[in-house]
Enzyme design. Structure first.
Site, short mmCIF file in Angstrom:
data_model
loop_
_atom_site.label_atom_id
_atom_site.label_comp_id
_atom_site.label_asym_id
_atom_site.label_seq_id
_atom_site.Cartn_x
_atom_site.Cartn_y
_atom_site.Cartn_z
N ASP A 1 0.78 -1.23 0.00
CA ASP A 1 0.00 0.00 0.00
C ASP A 1 0.82 1.29 0.00
O ASP A 1 0.35 2.32 0.45
CB ASP A 1 -0.91 -0.01 1.23
N HIS B 1 6.52 5.32 12.98
CA HIS B 1 6.89 6.13 11.82
C HIS B 1 5.73 6.64 10.97
O HIS B 1 5.93 7.41 10.04
CB HIS B 1 7.81 5.32 10.90
N GLU C 1 -2.04 5.05 2.96
CA GLU C 1 -2.02 3.64 2.57
C GLU C 1 -3.40 3.06 2.28
O GLU C 1 -3.57 2.24 1.38
CB GLU C 1 -1.32 2.81 3.66
N GLU D 1 -0.38 -9.05 -0.96
CA GLU D 1 -0.92 -8.48 0.29
C GLU D 1 -2.16 -7.63 -0.04
O GLU D 1 -2.25 -6.45 0.33
CB GLU D 1 0.14 -7.66 1.06
N HIS E 1 13.38 5.17 12.40
CA HIS E 1 13.20 5.33 10.95
C HIS E 1 13.97 6.56 10.47
O HIS E 1 14.09 7.54 11.22
CB HIS E 1 11.70 5.49 10.72
N ARG F 1 2.79 8.32 8.87
CA ARG F 1 2.49 9.74 8.57
C ARG F 1 1.32 10.27 9.39
O ARG F 1 1.34 11.40 9.83
CB ARG F 1 2.18 9.88 7.07
#
Ligand code: UD1
Ligand code: UDP
Length: 382
Positions: free
Chosen positions: A98, A210, A134, A120, A243, A212
């Site tokens: 994604d 991490h 995503e 996936e 990250h 967004r």
């Protein structure tokens, strides 16, 4: 003998980890010419995976920029993949998951009228801003794709609700295949700290964060709660491979630096990560991949998000949604540190995401669809 040309396209760390065993499986079939294109939406974090799995991409678009935006990633991938597809002319493109690379890779293939397989497939929260971007990426790829490789039966049901019924296969998640090659009980770490940690005397909490949609206040809440846990419980030691996103680096430094039992370290290579997970006490994370890996290793997970597209391990009792409020994250963490019975209830190994044979099923399904195999492959049953 008829052969088909299959191109895998990926760009970030998690896609690479989950596509690596699939590339190997494609390479091993005489009827398949396997080509690999990386966008390098991630650079260092991608290269680390390529090295561990000995993958040499045929095409590398090298698009990463510091502080890249969704539009720059998407447009650079779209233009770059278009050229690659015009040159390589694959019969099938495989994308994973994604990310922006996933979406742009699938769209570029569609524009060239190349069939797309989505690995996936079918994960959903039904909230278009969470995870962002995503949820929208995978929903759009679901519309574009011709073949859908769902990790679990629940993922197939999500697609059925959207009217997607053809070309759907339940295969298990390829990350469980990857773990068969990375996890080793005698593993010796190359990061000295990880060899020195007191895994039995201390409670090692493995953290990653991490996403967004957690930037800003949610991340500040989460990190404040994590620091409180370390300050409150002297037996807790926190290991956080941070990250490389500058936004995440800045937040981790601001809220978590300067404590002797908080280790902010560089991203780990995937072997180190999986073996650290196998030895730690508890995982606290907003990552998708860690929610699948930790249950297979019998490690409880607190998910630092408001929702999850991976409800299977929540139902199995090894994963709990902690949300992003400071008090909830702190108190759920505290309970698992203090209360042995509560901890034991969550610490049992379950494998709702796969049995280690996802890649074989995916490649069998491709061969079957292209007429190289007579039997439809058997499906993964959780
Ligand atoms: C991306 C995916 C997300 C996935 C995550 C896995 C999108 C929109 N997001 O988010 O779904 O969960 O990868 O980690 O596709 N950076 C480096 N070196 C690296 C990698 C990143 O310096 O090897 C820095 C760069 O400054 C880059 C920034 O991190 O601009 C953000 O990377 P990006 O791919 O845009 O977003 P992620 O948060 O990594
Ligand atoms: N991972 C890793 N090193 C790290 C952090 C994560 O190898 O320092 C692995 C992790 O085990 C999992 C994948 O990277 O396989 C998850 O990536 P990430 O959390 O970046 O993305 P998400 O799964 O949330 O999309």
């Amino acid at each position: 003998m008829k052969t088909i040309r299959v191109m895998t396209i990926f760009g970030t760390r998690p896609e690479a980890i989950k596509m690596a065993p699939l590339v190997r499986a494609l390479d091993s079939r005489p009827g398949i010419e396997s080509l690999c294109c990386v966008t390098a939406q991630h650079r260092e974090m991608l290269d680390s995976v390529l090295e561990i799995f000995h993958l040499r991409p045929d095409y590398d678009l090298d698009i990463m920029e510091p502080r890249q935006t969704l539009s720059t990633i998407t447009s650079k991938c779209l233009l770059g993949v278009e050229k690659v597809l015009q040159e390589a002319r694959p019969d099938l493109v495989l994308v994973h998951g994604d990310t922006s690379t996933t979406f742009a890779g699938a769209l570029a293939a569609f524009y060239q009228q190349v069939p797309v397989g989505h690995v996936e497939a079918g994960l959903r929260t039904l909230d278009k801003y969470s995870p962002f971007p995503e949820e929208m990426n995978r929903t759009l790829v679901g519309d574009i794709a011709d073949l859908h490789f769902c990790p679990t039966p629940a993922n197939r049901q999500n697609l059925e609700r959207e009217g997607i019924g053809d070309g759907v296969f339940v295969t298990g998640n390829t990350v469980i295949d990857a773990m068969a090659t990375t996890v080793d009980k005698d593993f010796s770490f190359s990061t000295p700290l990880l060899n020195e940690l007191d895994y039995t005397g201390h409670k090692i909490v493995l953290v990653t964060c991490h996403r967004r949609e957690n930037y800003g206040e949610p991340m500040a809440n989460i990190m404040t709660a994590l620091r409180r846990l370390v300050e409150e419980y002297p037996e807790v030691e926190l290991v956080y491979p941070v990250h490389l996103s500058p936004v995440v680096q800045e937040a981790a430094k601001r809220y978590l630096s300067g404590h002797p039992r908080i280790h902010l370290i560089a991203p780990l290579d995937v072997q180190e990560m999986h073996n650290l997970m196998a030895r730690c006490y508890l995982v606290m994370t907003d990552s998708g991949g860690l929610q699948e890996e930790a249950p297979a290793l019998g490690k409880p997970v607190l998910v630092l998000r408001r929702e999850t597209e991976r409800p299977e391990a929540v139902r199995a009792g090894t994963v709990k949604l902690a949300g992003t409020e400071e008090e909830a994250v702190f108190s759920l963490g505290a309970r698992l540190i203090e209360d042995e019975a509560a901890y034991r209830e969550m610490a049992h190994a379950v494998n709702p995401y796969g049995d280690g044979h996802a890649c074989r099923r995916i490649v069998d399904a491709i061969e079957w669809k292209f007429g190289l195999r007579e039997e439809r492959p058997e499906e993964f049953r959780a």
